[in-house]
Design an enzyme around this catalytic site. Structure first.
Site, PDB file in Angstrom:
ATOM      1  N   ASN A 208      15.535   8.226   2.609  1.00 47.89           N
ATOM      2  CA  ASN A 208      14.473   8.632   1.673  1.00 47.89           C
ATOM      3  C   ASN A 208      13.126   8.506   2.387  1.00 47.89           C
ATOM      4  O   ASN A 208      13.078   8.204   3.577  1.00 47.89           O
ATOM      5  CB  ASN A 208      14.532   7.763   0.402  1.00 47.89           C
ATOM      6  CG  ASN A 208      14.411   6.297   0.736  1.00 47.89           C
ATOM      7  OD1 ASN A 208      13.384   5.855   1.240  1.00 47.89           O
ATOM      8  ND2 ASN A 208      15.472   5.527   0.498  1.00 47.89           N
ATOM      9  N   ASP A 277      21.337   4.349  -2.941  1.00 51.73           N
ATOM     10  CA  ASP A 277      22.375   3.917  -3.894  1.00 51.73           C
ATOM     11  C   ASP A 277      23.757   4.350  -3.438  1.00 51.73           C
ATOM     12  O   ASP A 277      24.759   3.764  -3.845  1.00 51.73           O
ATOM     13  CB  ASP A 277      22.073   4.504  -5.278  1.00 51.73           C
ATOM     14  CG  ASP A 277      20.898   3.784  -5.930  1.00 51.73           C
ATOM     15  OD1 ASP A 277      20.853   2.543  -5.838  1.00 51.73           O
ATOM     16  OD2 ASP A 277      20.024   4.463  -6.498  1.00 51.73           O
ATOM     17  N   PHE A 321      11.084  -3.486  -7.668  1.00 48.50           N
ATOM     18  CA  PHE A 321      10.250  -2.295  -7.832  1.00 48.50           C
ATOM     19  C   PHE A 321      11.074  -1.238  -8.556  1.00 48.50           C
ATOM     20  O   PHE A 321      12.297  -1.241  -8.460  1.00 48.50           O
ATOM     21  CB  PHE A 321       9.824  -1.730  -6.463  1.00 48.50           C
ATOM     22  CG  PHE A 321       8.588  -2.371  -5.907  1.00 48.50           C
ATOM     23  CD1 PHE A 321       8.626  -3.657  -5.398  1.00 48.50           C
ATOM     24  CD2 PHE A 321       7.371  -1.682  -5.876  1.00 48.50           C
ATOM     25  CE1 PHE A 321       7.489  -4.247  -4.869  1.00 48.50           C
ATOM     26  CE2 PHE A 321       6.230  -2.249  -5.360  1.00 48.50           C
ATOM     27  CZ  PHE A 321       6.275  -3.542  -4.859  1.00 48.50           C
TER      28      PHE A 321
HETATM   29  O1  PMT Z   1       7.520   2.207   1.608  1.00 53.19           O
HETATM   30  P1  PMT Z   1       6.364   2.978   1.014  1.00 53.19           P
HETATM   31  O2  PMT Z   1       6.222   4.336   1.623  1.00 53.19           O
HETATM   32  O3  PMT Z   1       5.094   2.172   1.045  1.00 53.19           O
HETATM   33  O4  PMT Z   1       6.696   3.256  -0.525  1.00 53.19           O
HETATM   34  C1  PMT Z   1       6.775   2.184  -1.417  1.00 53.19           C
HETATM   35  C2  PMT Z   1       7.947   2.334  -2.397  1.00 53.19           C
HETATM   36  C3  PMT Z   1       7.732   3.566  -3.240  1.00 53.19           C
HETATM   37  C4  PMT Z   1       9.275   2.469  -1.631  1.00 53.19           C
HETATM   38  C5  PMT Z   1       7.985   1.036  -3.263  1.00 53.19           C
HETATM   39  O5  PMT Z   1       6.772   0.917  -3.926  1.00 53.19           O
HETATM   40  C6  PMT Z   1       9.140   1.097  -4.284  1.00 53.19           C
HETATM   41  O6  PMT Z   1       8.996   1.566  -5.390  1.00 53.19           O
HETATM   42  N1  PMT Z   1      10.325   0.578  -3.882  1.00 53.19           N
HETATM   43  C7  PMT Z   1      11.567   0.625  -4.665  1.00 53.19           C
HETATM   44  C8  PMT Z   1      12.114   2.015  -4.663  1.00 53.19           C
HETATM   45  C9  PMT Z   1      13.454   2.070  -5.327  1.00 53.19           C
HETATM   46  O7  PMT Z   1      14.450   2.149  -4.638  1.00 53.19           O
HETATM   47  O8  PMT Z   1      13.450   1.927  -6.607  1.00 53.19           O
HETATM   48  P2  PMT Z   1      14.799   1.882  -7.485  1.00 53.19           P
HETATM   49  O9  PMT Z   1      14.302   2.062  -8.830  1.00 53.19           O
HETATM   50  O10 PMT Z   1      15.809   2.829  -6.979  1.00 53.19           O
HETATM   51  O11 PMT Z   1      15.373   0.431  -7.272  1.00 53.19           O
HETATM   52  C10 PMT Z   1      15.055  -0.660  -8.146  1.00 53.19           C
HETATM   53  C11 PMT Z   1      15.051  -1.986  -7.419  1.00 53.19           C
HETATM   54  O12 PMT Z   1      16.385  -2.272  -6.994  1.00 53.19           O
HETATM   55  C12 PMT Z   1      14.202  -2.000  -6.175  1.00 53.19           C
HETATM   56  O13 PMT Z   1      13.582  -3.260  -6.108  1.00 53.19           O
HETATM   57  C13 PMT Z   1      15.190  -1.820  -5.034  1.00 53.19           C
HETATM   58  O14 PMT Z   1      14.754  -2.476  -3.838  1.00 53.19           O
HETATM   59  C14 PMT Z   1      16.438  -2.477  -5.596  1.00 53.19           C
HETATM   60  N2  PMT Z   1      17.707  -1.871  -5.149  1.00 53.19           N
HETATM   61  C15 PMT Z   1      17.986  -0.579  -5.394  1.00 53.19           C
HETATM   62  C16 PMT Z   1      19.210  -0.052  -5.018  1.00 53.19           C
HETATM   63  C17 PMT Z   1      20.151  -0.884  -4.388  1.00 53.19           C
HETATM   64  N3  PMT Z   1      21.327  -0.406  -4.005  1.00 53.19           N
HETATM   65  N4  PMT Z   1      19.850  -2.169  -4.142  1.00 53.19           N
HETATM   66  C18 PMT Z   1      18.650  -2.674  -4.519  1.00 53.19           C
HETATM   67  O15 PMT Z   1      18.385  -3.865  -4.308  1.00 53.19           O
END
Ligand code: PMT
Length: 401
Positions: A208, A277, A321
């Site tokens: 991504n 994911d 996040f």
């Molecule tokens: O890196 P930059 O260019 O500065 O951009 C910052 C960002 C947009 C990446 C950051 O601000 C951000 O939003 N990061 C989380 C992005 C994300 O994957 O969001 P999500 O909604 O898919 O995941 C939710 C949370 O679960 C996140 O804390 C993620 O780290 C965590 N996660 C997700 C999937 C997974 N398989 N394991 C996880 O731990």
């Protein structure tokens, strides 16, 4: 942190003194005011005119020359400075400060100084490793002076080894750290950042757009605030933060392993990484060749790292996040509660200046009590500080007897 601060720059007589000009520019670019104090020997290597031009202030070098200012020079400058940086610091100035000798303006100021002093030694390797010099340096460190170790490399005298003035970026970063309030002192913070890459074959992968900027800003700011930081990072191309333990990973499975390894020792976990994911169900050993037919990929679920952290949460603070394109608040809230986070930082990909790659972000901080803090567009460093303010608030709340 340097913005609006008064920095006294002490320059002593070593060849690295010529770098002081660029150092002044870097402090001024961060909106600090700089006044330079030169020893007599420093003037062999760089002229006061250069420093006067770059600082916009007169240069001080003589203890007894009238300054036309109300306070005598060494008292007035010591009162003016929020901090002093001595770069380069010779064996001579380090020895004089350690012995309490005050025989020129800079050493006299050091006897008077009440605000922090950062010493950046630079000299020949044999001088640097000399036990008397090292004892003096240790004495200063024990006396509350901040020491930035010399870098290793090629020296002006033709030898190679420790003794180089550290990179100027490291000096500026050390000054930022010295001036930052240490409200995370003694706290172990684990931050994840960047994307993961999920290989399909030896040449292709699924990933991504995460640049790592948000996570790296969090790691850097937590370090400045006194935390011991481990940064687990996917592949990024931004500079490594200094003073942080960096663990480089590629896939979500690698990231999970690294996070779980550090979890036990961490009191705070902040997951800014954009973790894939899904990963390709089959990793081809050789390059997948194109054919006339469409290619269907089968994907497998990756581990949900933060959910697993949530299961072993204990009394850790867990911050996640949520990056969304639709229903930001609803989705963020669902993740906050289902994954046992304390805070979730919601950023909307559709919002200008928010999300991937920008130097800025636009976020809402959601907490388990239903609170929503909406922040305007800010530099990612400032967003990081606002998140860490909330973390400090939670640590103080839970630590209360
Ligand atoms: O890196 P930059 O260019 O500065 O951009 C910052 C960002 C947009 C990446 C950051 O601000 C951000 O939003 N990061 C989380 C992005 C994300 O994957 O969001 P999500 O909604 O898919 O995941 C939710 C949370 O679960 C996140 O804390 C993620 O780290 C965590 N996660 C997700 C999937 C997974 N398989 N394991 C996880 O731990």
């Amino acid at each position: 942190m340097l913005k609006g601060k008064n920095i006294l720059l002490g320059i002593t007589g070593g060849i690295a003194a010529y770098k002081a000009a660029e150092l002044v520019r870097m402090f001024v670019a961060r909106e600090a005011s700089v006044k330079a104090v030169m020893t007599a020997n420093a003037e062999y290597f760089i002229t006061p005119v250069t420093l006067e031009t770059l600082t916009g202030n007169r240069v001080y070098s003589d203890t007894f020359k009238p300054t036309g200012e109300r306070d005598i020079a060494h008292i007035g400058l010591a009162k003016w400075a929020d901090m002093t940086v001595i770069a380069p610091a010779t064996a001579n100035i380090v020895g004089k400060i350690a012995a309490g000798i005050a025989d020129d303006l800079l050493s006299t100021i050091m006897v008077t100084m009440k605000t922090p002093v950062l010493i950046c030694p630079a000299m020949n390797t044999d001088m640097y490793s000399n036990p008397i010099f090292q004892n003096n340096l240790e004495k200063l460190s024990k006396g509350g002076f901040h020491i930035l170790d010399a870098a290793s490399g090629e020296l002006a005298c033709g030898t190679e080894g420790p003794g180089r003035l550290p990179p100027l970026e490291d000096i500026v970063e050390a000054a930022e750290t010295v001036l930052t309030k240490k409200d995370l002192q003694g706290t172990r913070v684990l931050v994840t950042a960047g994307p993961t890459q999920e290989p399909l074959d030896p040449v292709r992968y699924i990933t991504n757009h995460s640049s790592g900027k948000m996570g790296y800003a969090l790691a850097l700011k937590a370090k400045r605030r006194g935390a011991e930081v481990t940064l687990v990072s996917g592949p990024v191309s931004i500079p490594e933060p200094t003073g942080v333990r960096l663990v480089k990973v590629t896939t979500a499975v690698d990231m999970k392993e690294a996070v779980m390894e550090c979890l036990e020792e961490s009191q705070v976990v902040i997951k800014a990484a954009a973790v894939a994911d899904y990963r390709p169900g089959r990793l081809s050993k050789s390059k997948i060749k194109k054919t006339a037919k469409p290619l269907t990929l089968s994907l497998e679920r990756n581990p949900d790292i933060i959910a697993e952290v949530g299961i072993r949460k204990g009394n850790r603070i867990v911050v996640g996040f949520a990056l969304e394109t639709d229903d930001l608040m609803e989705n963020a809230l669902k993740k906050l509660t289902s994954k046992k986070m304390d805070l979730i930082i919601a950023n909307d990909l559709g919002e200008p200046g928010a999300g991937f790659r920008h130097d800025t972000n636009v976020v809402k901080i959601l907490d388990v009590d239903g609170g929503v803090e909406t922040l305007p567009m800010m530099d990612k460093g400032d967003v990081a500080d606002r998140i860490l303010d909330r973390v400090v608030g939670l640590l103080n709340k839970y630590r209360k007897p």
